[in-house]
Design an enzyme around this catalytic site. Structure first.
Site, PDB file in Angstrom:
ATOM      1  N   PHE A   1       4.217  -3.542   5.665  1.00  0.00           N
ATOM      2  CA  PHE A   1       3.272  -4.359   6.444  1.00  0.00           C
ATOM      3  C   PHE A   1       3.993  -4.972   7.655  1.00  0.00           C
ATOM      4  O   PHE A   1       5.147  -5.365   7.551  1.00  0.00           O
ATOM      5  CB  PHE A   1       2.732  -5.447   5.519  1.00  0.00           C
ATOM      6  CG  PHE A   1       1.552  -6.197   6.049  1.00  0.00           C
ATOM      7  CD1 PHE A   1       0.280  -5.666   5.952  1.00  0.00           C
ATOM      8  CD2 PHE A   1       1.718  -7.435   6.644  1.00  0.00           C
ATOM      9  CE1 PHE A   1      -0.819  -6.368   6.435  1.00  0.00           C
ATOM     10  CE2 PHE A   1       0.628  -8.138   7.124  1.00  0.00           C
ATOM     11  CZ  PHE A   1      -0.648  -7.606   7.019  1.00  0.00           C
TER      12      PHE A   1
ATOM     13  N   ASP B   1       7.137  -7.621  -2.307  1.00  0.00           N
ATOM     14  CA  ASP B   1       5.933  -8.202  -1.744  1.00  0.00           C
ATOM     15  C   ASP B   1       4.763  -7.752  -2.612  1.00  0.00           C
ATOM     16  O   ASP B   1       4.528  -6.546  -2.769  1.00  0.00           O
ATOM     17  CB  ASP B   1       5.758  -7.722  -0.293  1.00  0.00           C
ATOM     18  CG  ASP B   1       4.584  -8.390   0.399  1.00  0.00           C
ATOM     19  OD1 ASP B   1       3.567  -8.620  -0.274  1.00  0.00           O
ATOM     20  OD2 ASP B   1       4.677  -8.652   1.608  1.00  0.00           O
TER      21      ASP B   1
ATOM     22  N   TYR C   1      -5.138 -14.875  -1.001  1.00  0.00           N
ATOM     23  CA  TYR C   1      -6.519 -14.757  -0.494  1.00  0.00           C
ATOM     24  C   TYR C   1      -7.067 -13.339  -0.632  1.00  0.00           C
ATOM     25  O   TYR C   1      -8.191 -13.074  -0.263  1.00  0.00           O
ATOM     26  CB  TYR C   1      -6.608 -15.212   0.971  1.00  0.00           C
ATOM     27  CG  TYR C   1      -5.587 -14.591   1.901  1.00  0.00           C
ATOM     28  CD1 TYR C   1      -5.758 -13.301   2.383  1.00  0.00           C
ATOM     29  CD2 TYR C   1      -4.448 -15.291   2.268  1.00  0.00           C
ATOM     30  CE1 TYR C   1      -4.822 -12.721   3.213  1.00  0.00           C
ATOM     31  CE2 TYR C   1      -3.497 -14.717   3.102  1.00  0.00           C
ATOM     32  CZ  TYR C   1      -3.686 -13.437   3.575  1.00  0.00           C
ATOM     33  OH  TYR C   1      -2.753 -12.864   4.377  1.00  0.00           O
ATOM     34  N   LYS C   2      -6.261 -12.411  -1.163  1.00  0.00           N
ATOM     35  CA  LYS C   2      -6.749 -11.045  -1.365  1.00  0.00           C
ATOM     36  C   LYS C   2      -7.386 -10.969  -2.754  1.00  0.00           C
ATOM     37  O   LYS C   2      -8.491 -11.459  -2.940  1.00  0.00           O
ATOM     38  CB  LYS C   2      -5.609 -10.058  -1.144  1.00  0.00           C
ATOM     39  CG  LYS C   2      -5.206 -10.038   0.348  1.00  0.00           C
ATOM     40  CD  LYS C   2      -3.977  -9.244   0.670  1.00  0.00           C
ATOM     41  CE  LYS C   2      -3.736  -9.285   2.184  1.00  0.00           C
ATOM     42  NZ  LYS C   2      -2.402  -8.850   2.563  1.00  0.00           N
TER      43      LYS C   2
ATOM     44  N   ARG D   1     -10.191   1.937   5.071  1.00  0.00           N
ATOM     45  CA  ARG D   1      -9.688   1.406   3.810  1.00  0.00           C
ATOM     46  C   ARG D   1     -10.842   0.862   2.993  1.00  0.00           C
ATOM     47  O   ARG D   1     -11.573  -0.003   3.431  1.00  0.00           O
ATOM     48  CB  ARG D   1      -8.714   0.262   4.072  1.00  0.00           C
ATOM     49  CG  ARG D   1      -7.287   0.664   4.080  1.00  0.00           C
ATOM     50  CD  ARG D   1      -6.321  -0.499   3.976  1.00  0.00           C
ATOM     51  NE  ARG D   1      -6.817  -1.784   4.435  1.00  0.00           N
ATOM     52  CZ  ARG D   1      -6.117  -2.911   4.379  1.00  0.00           C
ATOM     53  NH1 ARG D   1      -4.900  -2.902   3.867  1.00  0.00           N
ATOM     54  NH2 ARG D   1      -6.614  -4.047   4.806  1.00  0.00           N
TER      55      ARG D   1
HETATM   56  C1  LIG Z   1      -1.727  -9.401   3.626  1.00  0.00           C
HETATM   57  C2  LIG Z   1      -0.254  -9.187   3.666  1.00  0.00           C
HETATM   58  C3  LIG Z   1       0.593 -10.139   4.253  1.00  0.00           C
HETATM   59  C4  LIG Z   1      -0.016 -11.347   4.904  1.00  0.00           C
HETATM   60  O1  LIG Z   1       0.877 -12.312   5.324  1.00  0.00           O
HETATM   61  P1  LIG Z   1       0.283 -13.713   5.829  1.00  0.00           P
HETATM   62  O2  LIG Z   1       1.453 -14.527   6.120  1.00  0.00           O
HETATM   63  O3  LIG Z   1      -0.602 -14.244   4.750  1.00  0.00           O
HETATM   64  O4  LIG Z   1      -0.541 -13.438   7.045  1.00  0.00           O
HETATM   65  C5  LIG Z   1       1.957  -9.901   4.219  1.00  0.00           C
HETATM   66  N1  LIG Z   1       2.470  -8.777   3.634  1.00  0.00           N
HETATM   67  C6  LIG Z   1       1.669  -7.854   3.063  1.00  0.00           C
HETATM   68  C7  LIG Z   1       2.257  -6.654   2.416  1.00  0.00           C
HETATM   69  C8  LIG Z   1       0.282  -8.025   3.077  1.00  0.00           C
HETATM   70  O5  LIG Z   1      -0.510  -7.105   2.541  1.00  0.00           O
END
Ligand SMILES: *Cc1c(COP(=O)(O)O)cnc(C)c1O
Length: 401
Positions: free
Chosen positions: A121, A198, A223-224, A372
């Site tokens: 990501f 992660d 939040y996911k 997705r």
């Molecule tokens: C959604 C996501 C993030 C989000 O990071 P934020 O700091 O909450 O914006 C980070 N890493 C991965 C792999 C994600 O899927």
């Protein structure tokens, strides 16, 4: 609309616990922002009138000072396979990544490399770029199959005596590929490095056993699949054995040994509190309680089974009805490597996504050609997935005319 797979789904009853809206015909993006539970309406109102409105500053002593740790323990227990005292809720994933990656590389002095994959990501890659520049370290990139993900073999080839840390996602945000956490962690440890996972796309939907798998450090967002709401804070896990040797760089008063001592110098708290920096975002933690209760009630094994059924349904439906229109599946087909979203690929999907949104069917688009389809087992019905896929088929057919 009913669907025969909803009729036999043991978790079907949970879908009605989420706030329904006639502006949504199919919500296929629970992997990006989970839907709110109806229970959260009441909880938020109670928070404002009682915890905040009546108890005011007394709530800090009564519950809020402990909340980051208490809620962390609950996430650890319900979703991560983590015993108490190893999780905390704080900041955003991005900020926690920064704090923990800095702490981890500083705990392996003399080692000069951090390993990460190119398809991780963006925020994970960007944070590493910054830390590498700040600490004079080198990034060693793993290249992966974009429809797959990081394998133990690829990690074994990348780590060595110079590796300080390996940073990977358990579930790839694009393909949904599930990496072999236990095996990859063991390979990393053999090289003498630390490992950070992660869990953004796995917490709450793909079970983990962080303690049993000997994981060092993990972060994830709430939040996911944890449905904490937009901007809800992230969580971190640090194995007990490592906590005393990790020192994070944003040392604020909330991470100090005695918060109200107003001391001259910073002394980190024992345990997970040392990873806090400033005042915790208490309001943004409130909705998390409801989803954790529901996940516990439904049970992660059942959630995982429904997730697999939903992703299998998307893949089978696409093979049968969309492949003739040029759609390919950009996600793993094997159960053990399939997370809770499926990426379908087609050159027209950016345009298709816009047309879907206009008709209240909501997946998301990921560059360069991925649609997705996020499947949040407790809130997603097979009927809405089918409705969404049928619209994809109809729009592709129209565009081809
Ligand atoms: C959604 C996501 C993030 C989000 O990071 P934020 O700091 O909450 O914006 C980070 N890493 C991965 C792999 C994600 O899927």
């Amino acid at each position: 609309m009913t669907h025969h797979l909803d009729a036999t789904d043991p978790l079907a009853g949970f879908t009605s616990r989420f706030i329904q809206s006639n502006e949504v015909r199919a919500y296929l993006d629970g992997n990006s922002l989970g839907r709110p539970l109806t229970a959260t309406l009441e909880r938020l109102a109670g928070f404002v009138s009682h915890d905040w409105g009546s108890r005011l500053i007394r709530s800090w002593d009564e519950q809020w000072m402990q909340l980051p740790l208490a809620l962390g323990d609950r996430i650890g227990h319900v979703t991560l396979g983590a015993a108490a005292g190893q999780c905390v809720v704080a900041d955003s994933t991005t900020v926690l990544l920064y704090k923990l990656i800095r702490a981890a590389v500083d705990a392996r002095p003399g080692r000069t490399e951090i390993v990460i994959d190119r398809d991780n990501f963006p925020t994970d890659r960007f944070i590493l770029e910054g830390i590498a520049a700040e600490r004079g370290l080198t990034l060693r990139w793993i290249d992966t199959d974009p429809d797959g993900g990081v394998t133990p073999e690829l990690v074994a080839d990348a780590v060595g005596p110079d590796t300080a840390l390996v940073v990977l996602s358990q579930v790839a945000y694009r393909s949904g590929f599930i990496a072999e956490v236990e095996q990859i962690t063991a390979i990393t440890h053999e090289s003498g490095a630390l490992m950070l996972w992660d869990l953004c796309h796995s917490a709450g939907v793909v079970p983990t056993e962080l303690d049993a798998w000997n994981v060092d450090i993990a972060v994830g967002c709430s939040y996911k699949y944890l449905n904490g709401g937009p901007g809800a804070p992230a969580f971190a896990y640090v194995a007990s054995r490592l906590q005393p040797e990790l020192h994070q760089p944003i040392q604020g008063w909330m991470g100090a040994a005695d918060v109200f001592a107003m001391a001259d110098e910073f002394v980190p708290a024992d345990g997970m509190r040392r990873f806090l920096s400033g005042t915790p975002p208490v309001l943004a933690m409130v909705p998390l309680h409801d989803m954790l209760n529901v996940i516990e009630e439904a049970g992660l094994p059942g959630i995982r089974s429904k997730s697999l059924a939903l992703t299998a349904f998307v893949i089978e439906w696409s093979d049968a009805n969309l492949s003739g229109l040029g759609v390919t599946v950009g996600s793993p087909r094997a159960d053990e490597h399939r997370g809770s979203h499926v990426t379908l690929r087609h050159p027209a999907f950016r345009e298709v996504t816009e047309l879907l949104w206009r008709r209240d069917v909501i997946p998301d688009f990921r560059f360069p050609d991925g649609l997705r389809i996020g499947l949040s087992p407790l809130s997603t019905t097979f009927a809405e997935v089918q409705l969404g896929l049928e619209l994809v088929r109809d729009i592709l057919a129209e565009l081809a005319e």
